[in-house]
Write an enzyme that holds these catalytic residues in place. Structure first.
Site, short mmCIF file in Angstrom:
data_model
loop_
_atom_site.label_atom_id
_atom_site.label_comp_id
_atom_site.label_asym_id
_atom_site.label_seq_id
_atom_site.Cartn_x
_atom_site.Cartn_y
_atom_site.Cartn_z
N SER B 162 0.83 -1.22 -0.18
CA SER B 162 -0.02 -0.04 0.01
C SER B 162 1.03 1.28 -0.04
CB SER B 162 -0.82 -0.03 1.13
OG SER B 162 -1.83 0.91 1.11
N ARG B 232 -12.07 6.60 9.40
CA ARG B 232 -11.36 5.20 9.52
C ARG B 232 -12.47 4.27 8.96
NH1 ARG B 232 -6.96 2.01 9.19
NH2 ARG B 232 -7.57 0.25 10.40
N ASP B 328 -8.46 -7.25 -4.35
CA ASP B 328 -8.10 -5.94 -3.92
C ASP B 328 -8.58 -4.76 -5.06
OD1 ASP B 328 -6.98 -3.44 -3.14
OD2 ASP B 328 -4.97 -4.34 -3.10
N HIS B 361 -7.83 -5.33 -0.17
CA HIS B 361 -6.66 -4.81 -0.01
C HIS B 361 -5.97 -5.42 1.35
CE1 HIS B 361 -3.64 -1.63 -0.34
NE2 HIS B 361 -3.85 -1.29 0.69
#
Lengths: 201, 392
Positions: B162, B232, B328, B361
């Site tokens: 990432s 979040r 992902d 992911h």
């Protein structure tokens, strides 16, 4: 380290000079790549269509990406490799002529192996059997074969002539994958597969 | 020295007590991409294993957006196990018995490295939103400065997923001679419009929280906890996959047998997200979140090289291994493939593996045997070429 590889792969490996750069297109399980890396110190890379094959190669420490000869050779710059190898895959490409052209652009030399469609067994099965040939080197049914551009050894020579490509070496193999030394007409009849080393003229 | 006088947050204090740090940029400040000279600045980092005599076994792990330097040990703030403990540790793929493992909290972070929580050296005032916007390039330059400080000439491998993967790419492009091998996982050479959009939602949630106070919440002894939690929650959805959410939660209800006809967390998935949001605010700083998401948004390796990604890797001596995951959708396989195409155009030594996983992911942080096998094989191959001894 396992030194034993398929006879036709061994022939290809013998054509590659040590400590050079090579790209094996359609590298399968990576056995030729591993041999070139381990025994000839070649900076060898691979390209393989099946993701499972790629993952197995990389897990064995080989440099391999997922890709296919038709689409992905275009990415590479001119003269990126000393050799671009295509073993038993040319007949499965969509545009064999373009693939050959790309191989000889990306590599200084190209090494190509393919099954000979003019082998006597193939001829017999088609002429007298009246069925699409199935042989050890062409083990598929007509409806599930990946081989869409089959050719004979003479066809391939003609294409090389047509493209202005120089044939540096040509090895014809019999059913036991032993090299046979015969005049072209017989070679085209008795050879089950062939390995050619080409370079731009 | 000004950086030593920081009024550290509780989390930073705990973090710095459990890791190493260096104060850099005192003599020569770090020239940031935005044009600001930053210095002195503090870099918090953790190491595992020892550097060998010829300094050839250093492995730099680059962390993702909300992670930190505590790769393979109990986290000083959350008490949870290290975020890559499945991969790094004795007997693991990255074994500190063989490698000198380094992980650096990114510039702009909130686990000890200088970021918006720090005070501006010149004025002594808290940076907060006056902290200069940093980029992935700045993060990597700070890490390179740390390596200089530690006397480590080059890295055997740089690994990260990432944002960590972006740092790996930046490392390889900016310091080709210092990167022997590179493993960018689940990343892209530039942040996509969709990803920027998700980040913007998160940032707007933080800034819409009245407790954010224009970024000066610490001065007012508040914290934009609700805004950060929503940020979040949004982000967390992007880390999962539709299949994984369906498999884990489906439409299952939370602690009840029937719909509540209200806005409590009726569904397990709501309850899960709320928990993810509320637990996040205990360990992460809202301004840091703004800065690090911005750094990801700004990342565009091709843009920095005349619009041609291959130019970033021209003549690269580095061995690359890229990995992506089938489910992902934040950094889909095609993004990795674009990098592979560019590396091929530079005739680089590159491997690329797409791992079959339904975990989205997040898969790069989880037990993914195929990823572990790939990494082990790649490190072994690279180690042989590097001449590393005693590596399995």
């Amino acid at each position: 380290m396992n030194a034993a590889i398929r006879v036709d792969l061994q022939l290809i490996a013998d054509m590659v000079s040590p400590a050079t750069r090579a790209l094996d297109v359609g590298c399968g399980d990576g056995s030729l790549l591993a041999y070139l890396v381990d025994f000839k110190r070649v900076d060898a890379r691979g390209m393989e269509l099946s993701q499972a094959g790629v993952n197995a190669c990389v897990a064995n420490g080989l440099s391999v990406i997922q890709g296919d000869a038709d689409a992905d050779l275009r990415d590479y710059p001119d003269d990126a490799f000393d050799y671009v190898i295509l073993s038993q895959t040319l007949q499965a490409t969509r545009e064999p002529r373009e693939v050959l052209r790309q191989m000889l652009r990306v590599g200084k030399r190209a090494i190509v192996s393919f099954p000979n469609f003019a082998h006597w067994q193939v001829r017999l099965r088609l002429v007298f059997g009246g069925r699409m040939p199935e042989t050890p080197s062409l083990p598929f049914k007509w409806y599930d074969t990946p081989n869409i551009h089959l050719c004979s050894i003479d066809d391939f020579r003609a294409l090389c002539r047509d493209m202005g490509v120089r044939i540096e070496r040509a090895i014809v193999l019999d059913r036991a994958s032993r090299p046979i030394n015969l005049p072209p007409l017989l070679a085209n009849l008795l050879g089950e597969q062939a390995v050619f080393m080409l370079r731009r003229d | 020295m000004a950086v030593e006088l920081d009024d550290l947050t509780e989390a930073e204090r705990k973090a710095l007590a459990q890791c190493r740090h260096a104060v850099l940029g005192t003599e020569r400040p770090l020239r940031l991409d935005c044009g600001v000279d930053l210095g002195p600045y503090r870099v918090a980092y953790q190491t595992y294993g020892t550097l060998n005599a010829d300094k050839s076994n250093a492995v730099l792990i680059c962390h993702a957006l909300t992670l930190d330097q505590f790769v393979a040990e109990q986290h000083p703030v959350t008490g949870k196990e290290g975020w890559w403990e499945s991969l790094v540790g004795p007997g693991k793929v990255i074994d500190p018995a063989h490698y000198f493992v380094i992980c650096v909290n990114v510039l702009g972070g909130c686990m000890g490295t200088t970021g918006p929580l720090a005070r501006e050296p010149a004025s002594g005032a808290p940076w907060n939103l006056r902290f200069p916007v940093v980029t992935v390039g700045d993060m990597v330059r700070a890490q390179a400065a740390l390596l200089d400080h530690l006397g480590i000439p080059d890295l055997f491998c740089v690994i990260g997923g990432s944002l960590g993967g972006m740092q790996v790419l930046e490392w390889a492009a900016s310091y080709p001679a210092r990167v022997f091998s590179a493993v960018p996982i689940a990343c892209a050479a530039r942040h996509s419009a969709q990803n920027i959009a998700f980040h913007e939602v998160g940032r707007q949630a933080i800034m819409a929280d009245p407790d954010w106070r224009g970024g000066d919440y610490r001065l007012h002894q508040t914290a934009p906890a609700r805004g950060l939690a929503v940020a979040r929650m949004t982000a967390h959805i992007t880390y999962l996959s539709e299949q994984a959410l369906q498999r884990k939660f489906g439409r299952a209800l939370q602690d009840r047998n029937a719909l509540g006809f209200g806005f409590d967390a009726d569904f397990q998935v709501e309850s899960y997200l709320r928990y993810q949001g509320s637990s996040f605010v205990d360990r992460f700083d809202a301004n840091s979140y703004l800065y690090i998401t911005r750094a990801m948004d700004y990342f565009d390796l091709a843009g920095a090289h005349g619009g041609v990604l291959a130019n970033a890797f021209r003549g690269t001596p580095t061995r690359y291994c890229l990995m992506s995951f089938t489910s992902d959708w934040l950094f889909p396989t095609r993004e990795s493939r674009e990098i592979v195409h560019a590396l091929n155009a530079a005739a680089a030594n590159v491997s690329f593996v797409e791992v079959e996983s339904d975990k989205g992911h997040d898969a790069f942080l989880l037990e993914e045997p195929e990823m572990f096998r790939t990494l082990a094989g790649f490190l072994k191959g690279a180690g042989t070429v590097r001449g590393l001894k005693d590596v399995p």
